[in-house]
Design a protein around this motif. Sequence first.
Motif, PDB file in Angstrom:
ATOM      1  N   PRO A  40       0.825  -1.207   0.000  1.00  0.00           N
ATOM      2  CA  PRO A  40       0.000   0.000   0.000  1.00  0.00           C
ATOM      3  C   PRO A  40       0.862   1.260   0.000  1.00  0.00           C
ATOM      4  O   PRO A  40       2.024   1.240   0.406  1.00  0.00           O
ATOM      5  N   GLN A  41       0.301   2.334  -0.472  1.00  0.00           N
ATOM      6  CA  GLN A  41       1.026   3.595  -0.554  1.00  0.00           C
ATOM      7  C   GLN A  41       1.006   4.362   0.759  1.00  0.00           C
ATOM      8  O   GLN A  41       1.866   5.224   0.983  1.00  0.00           O
ATOM      9  N   THR A  42       0.029   4.066   1.610  1.00  0.00           N
ATOM     10  CA  THR A  42      -0.067   4.767   2.889  1.00  0.00           C
ATOM     11  C   THR A  42      -0.315   3.764   4.001  1.00  0.00           C
ATOM     12  O   THR A  42      -0.661   2.604   3.758  1.00  0.00           O
ATOM     13  N   GLY A  43      -0.125   4.211   5.239  1.00  0.00           N
ATOM     14  CA  GLY A  43      -0.351   3.352   6.388  1.00  0.00           C
ATOM     15  C   GLY A  43       0.889   2.586   6.804  1.00  0.00           C
ATOM     16  O   GLY A  43       1.935   2.632   6.148  1.00  0.00           O
ATOM     17  N   TRP A  44       0.780   1.862   7.919  1.00  0.00           N
ATOM     18  CA  TRP A  44       1.924   1.149   8.491  1.00  0.00           C
ATOM     19  C   TRP A  44       2.507   0.123   7.523  1.00  0.00           C
ATOM     20  O   TRP A  44       3.716  -0.034   7.424  1.00  0.00           O
ATOM     21  N   ASP A  45       1.651  -0.560   6.758  1.00  0.00           N
ATOM     22  CA  ASP A  45       2.141  -1.578   5.834  1.00  0.00           C
ATOM     23  C   ASP A  45       2.881  -0.969   4.650  1.00  0.00           C
ATOM     24  O   ASP A  45       3.545  -1.694   3.898  1.00  0.00           O
ATOM     25  N   ALA A  46       2.746   0.329   4.466  1.00  0.00           N
ATOM     26  CA  ALA A  46       3.465   0.989   3.367  1.00  0.00           C
ATOM     27  C   ALA A  46       4.932   1.216   3.705  1.00  0.00           C
ATOM     28  O   ALA A  46       5.748   1.468   2.818  1.00  0.00           O
ATOM     29  N   LEU A  47       5.269   1.128   4.994  1.00  0.00           N
ATOM     30  CA  LEU A  47       6.644   1.399   5.409  1.00  0.00           C
ATOM     31  C   LEU A  47       7.571   0.266   4.987  1.00  0.00           C
ATOM     32  O   LEU A  47       7.194  -0.910   5.045  1.00  0.00           O
ATOM     33  N   THR A  48       8.768   0.643   4.569  1.00  0.00           N
ATOM     34  CA  THR A  48       9.781  -0.367   4.284  1.00  0.00           C
ATOM     35  C   THR A  48      10.289  -0.944   5.597  1.00  0.00           C
ATOM     36  O   THR A  48       9.996  -0.426   6.689  1.00  0.00           O
ATOM     37  N   ARG A  49      11.078  -2.001   5.474  1.00  0.00           N
ATOM     38  CA  ARG A  49      11.599  -2.651   6.672  1.00  0.00           C
ATOM     39  C   ARG A  49      12.412  -1.663   7.515  1.00  0.00           C
ATOM     40  O   ARG A  49      12.264  -1.613   8.744  1.00  0.00           O
ATOM     41  N   THR A  50      13.263  -0.877   6.850  1.00  0.00           N
ATOM     42  CA  THR A  50      14.091   0.081   7.591  1.00  0.00           C
ATOM     43  C   THR A  50      13.240   1.191   8.189  1.00  0.00           C
ATOM     44  O   THR A  50      13.465   1.605   9.336  1.00  0.00           O
ATOM     45  N   GLU A  51      12.277   1.694   7.429  1.00  0.00           N
ATOM     46  CA  GLU A  51      11.401   2.743   7.944  1.00  0.00           C
ATOM     47  C   GLU A  51      10.636   2.266   9.173  1.00  0.00           C
ATOM     48  O   GLU A  51      10.479   3.007  10.146  1.00  0.00           O
ATOM     49  N   ARG A  52      10.205   1.006   9.142  1.00  0.00           N
ATOM     50  CA  ARG A  52       9.454   0.472  10.281  1.00  0.00           C
ATOM     51  C   ARG A  52      10.369   0.338  11.507  1.00  0.00           C
ATOM     52  O   ARG A  52       9.978   0.681  12.626  1.00  0.00           O
ATOM     53  N   ALA A  53      11.597  -0.135  11.275  1.00  0.00           N
ATOM     54  CA  ALA A  53      12.537  -0.275  12.398  1.00  0.00           C
ATOM     55  C   ALA A  53      12.836   1.083  13.020  1.00  0.00           C
ATOM     56  O   ALA A  53      12.885   1.221  14.259  1.00  0.00           O
ATOM     57  N   ILE A  54      13.026   2.088  12.184  1.00  0.00           N
ATOM     58  CA  ILE A  54      13.325   3.424  12.699  1.00  0.00           C
ATOM     59  C   ILE A  54      12.116   4.002  13.420  1.00  0.00           C
ATOM     60  O   ILE A  54      12.242   4.632  14.480  1.00  0.00           O
ATOM     61  N   ALA A  55      10.933   3.793  12.865  1.00  0.00           N
ATOM     62  CA  ALA A  55       9.714   4.284  13.524  1.00  0.00           C
ATOM     63  C   ALA A  55       9.577   3.676  14.913  1.00  0.00           C
ATOM     64  O   ALA A  55       9.203   4.359  15.879  1.00  0.00           O
ATOM     65  N   GLU A  56       9.885   2.400  15.036  1.00  0.00           N
ATOM     66  CA  GLU A  56       9.773   1.742  16.338  1.00  0.00           C
ATOM     67  C   GLU A  56      10.795   2.300  17.332  1.00  0.00           C
ATOM     68  O   GLU A  56      10.507   2.437  18.529  1.00  0.00           O
ATOM     69  N   LEU A  57      11.990   2.631  16.838  1.00  0.00           N
ATOM     70  CA  LEU A  57      12.991   3.238  17.714  1.00  0.00           C
ATOM     71  C   LEU A  57      12.571   4.645  18.133  1.00  0.00           C
ATOM     72  O   LEU A  57      12.811   5.060  19.274  1.00  0.00           O
ATOM     73  N   VAL A  58      11.935   5.384  17.220  1.00  0.00           N
ATOM     74  CA  VAL A  58      11.374   6.688  17.590  1.00  0.00           C
ATOM     75  C   VAL A  58      10.338   6.496  18.683  1.00  0.00           C
ATOM     76  O   VAL A  58      10.276   7.250  19.666  1.00  0.00           O
TER      77      VAL A  58
END
Length: 921
Positions: free
Chosen positions: A857-875
């Motif tokens: 998907p273009q938007t939402g949590w599933d749209a995040l790449t693996r690295t983007e998701r890891a960084i978001a979780e660290l944030v």
Amino acid sequence: MPAPQSSRRSATIAELTDALTAALNGVPRAHRTLVITAGPGTGKSHILRELLDALPTQSALRLGGAVCTVRRAEADDLSWRRPYAVAAALLGRDMYAPVPDDLADDLYTCVDDMCALGPVVLAVDDAHHADAASLELFTRLTGAARDLPLVLILTRRQLPAREQLTRLLSLPDVREWYVPPMSKAELISLAAGTLHATPGAGVGAVLERSGGNPMHALSLLRSLRQTGGLHVIDGVATVDPDGVAGVHAGIKEAIGSHLALLDPAARELTQKLAVWGGPATLAEIAALDGSSPVGLVGAAQTSIDAGVVGTGPGDTLHFTHDLYADVTYERLAPALRTVLHQAVADHPGAGRRTQVVAHHTVAAGTDADRSAAAVAAAQRELGHVPAMTVELLDTLPADVTASKNLRAMHLNLATALTRTGQFTRAAQVAEEGLAHATTVEEITDLHQVLLFAVITKGDTVRARELIDQTLALPLDEETITELTDLRRYVGIMEGAEPVPRQPFFDVAHAHSRPLSGVVAESLRRMMLGDLHESLRLILIASRRDADEGARGEHSASDADIWVPLIEQYAHGAGPAADLLRSVAGLRVNRGTDWMIAYHEFIQGGIELDLGRVTDAAASFDAGLERVATADMGWTSLAVGGRIHAAILTGEFADAATRIEEWNARGLPDQLGIPMIDATAVQLLEATRKLRPAATAAMKVWDRAHTHGAYMWMPEFGLECARIGLRAGDEALLHRLVDDLDSQPYPQSDWAASDVDLINAIAATALSGADPMTVVAAARSTAEAHDAVGFQVGRVRALEEAACAAAAAGDKALARGIAHETLVLTQGMGAVTISERLCSRLRPHGLRLTPSATRERPQTGWDALTRTERAIAELVGDGCNGPEIAERLHISTRTVQTHVSHALTKLGLRTRVELAAFVAGR
């Protein structure tokens, strides 16, 4: 017809306002760094105040209620002599002496943390006076502003010219505005506000003499008022005809006349303040000649009443405009300047700032040795601020540089220039130093800096000339060996000649060979495909480099750049990622921050192989951004990787522009690998120009084979085989098979599987072999690539399996493999492979579309790449940018890019909102 003057200035201000609003609202392609350029006295500061005063209203109106953090600082004549003075003032940070080695990163982190909370505007007035260290930080922030809610606004004069400002202005994210002169109507309005009266007879004629310069106009009016030539009666201001005729046409002359009307005590106070160079208290000024501060009160009040001097924080006095300081200083007799500069240098308060002491001591010019000693003391404090060292040494007169206390000036300046990325000038300075050097040690050190500079900027012709000239001298065996090895290293890097087949030395002696020789032999073997021995040698070089660093020796080896790259070819992207984290962790300990860009490039290559195309682009961009203002020439592999990422994601126009820009630069292909030309082949195929693509592929292949780039050829060969098959180019397919059969070393498992697949594809096209042999070879290749994390290679192989199965008539098998492939390519964002596969299957009666599979998907949590998701979780865990960067072994700049992408996909504005979103999950 040109716009009337009455609208040009207001139109410029309106443009600036629109640009600022667009930048704050995150409008795509909006410039995030705005520079207001104009001559002295043209009202730059007034325009800046107008822009900033409007921000709260704009924020509440246009940013969904988020209030901007607005910080403003003004540079003065003293600022450029104090490291990070402007940046620290802008960010509200304390200054320390000596400057900590991590202050730049701390200030950068401070901005990053501010941006985590919401939009930030940083404004610097009179940036032409700012210190070089602050300007370097602003240059870094200019690139970061693309991915942060950050806008930089600078005002500046064109003179004095500043190298750091010139480099900042050259960046594509910067837009510059030139302030036009005021119109007659605007000048009349200015006069009315200043005089608190309606301008009448003669005032307009006086204002026209200013040429539309508001400072000039105000100086003329003040001078006329002080001399009695201007009268205000019943709310109307008039000027005597004689007064009109006597006003000065030049702004400095007008200001000089204004200053000349001060009484002697006030003039003396302004002279001391002008030499001091920045805000000063009455106590500081009085201490210059041992007088009483109380005795200066009257002079200070007179200067304030005349509009020349104002008051500021800490009970300081300052000039209301830097032109008053300029004219006062220029009209001060040289002998008096000398006395005052020496007095400031001897002032107790100046002793804590060695750079300021050095400036005033040199400006006094009374003793070359004393000046040299002061400069040497300042240099010691500037060890972590090379940009400041450059400017300090650039200001020295010949008698100081010739002093016995500063004989190493050329070496120090050249070294500082290399550390700021000014390699072209570093080479020039080093060569100048060699012409004056008198000791063997000095000549050797200058020669090393010169070679480092010319090699780093990719000037291999000059590097070989220097090495050969030195080798012609009577030298000891150790030096001859070191220079010979360095020449071989340059040859391998340049790639102008075929890779030598014979070893440079007996590898049993690698532990005692110069590091440049070990690296050169490692790269030679890597190119020929002897990857395991290449990796062993580069690890020896890396360990030796670590041992030298532990002994306090400065690292000049680039071994740690090559370690993960060779591992990537030898064992794949997964193991290379682990090794990159290890060598990146050593960077700080070894003092090799100049490698950051190259480690970003390698990270980008690893991400690309792993199929994380968006993440790869972010890493490539971060590295390329870091070298954008440096004269670094070895970037072809990174630029090629970035172009490849653009092609995979369907950004063909961007890819074409990057190829064109690279070719215009005329830089060498790193290691002789024709990476950019290979991407041009890929672009031709992607735009369905199959015959030109096949012709170009043959030329690139021939270059690679002739040069000996055997480790790279299997990967590119699969691209060529596909193109040759699609274009019906049998000559290309024959050439691939013949050349791959003559490889000098066994390939790694994944590369050997590529060769098997290429042979199977060629056999079906050239001799009518069963297409199902391609299916089998392709499946085996896909498994081999998957085992080492090479996902792009995996999907290329699966593409060939699907197409071969369709050609064999097994539509069900073809459909199944195609579906598997499309799921992978959609997850990668590799739309070009998805569309190409569907296009190739269509003639076989299989009408698939990329959208037939589950797209990310273009938007939402599933749209995040693996690295983007890891960084978001660290944030979400409360980590800031540098902490995330340290954990993931990437740069803070790359973290910012990923955070920006995550915020966009999630529809959020700040990292605070991102943390709350993650916590809510």
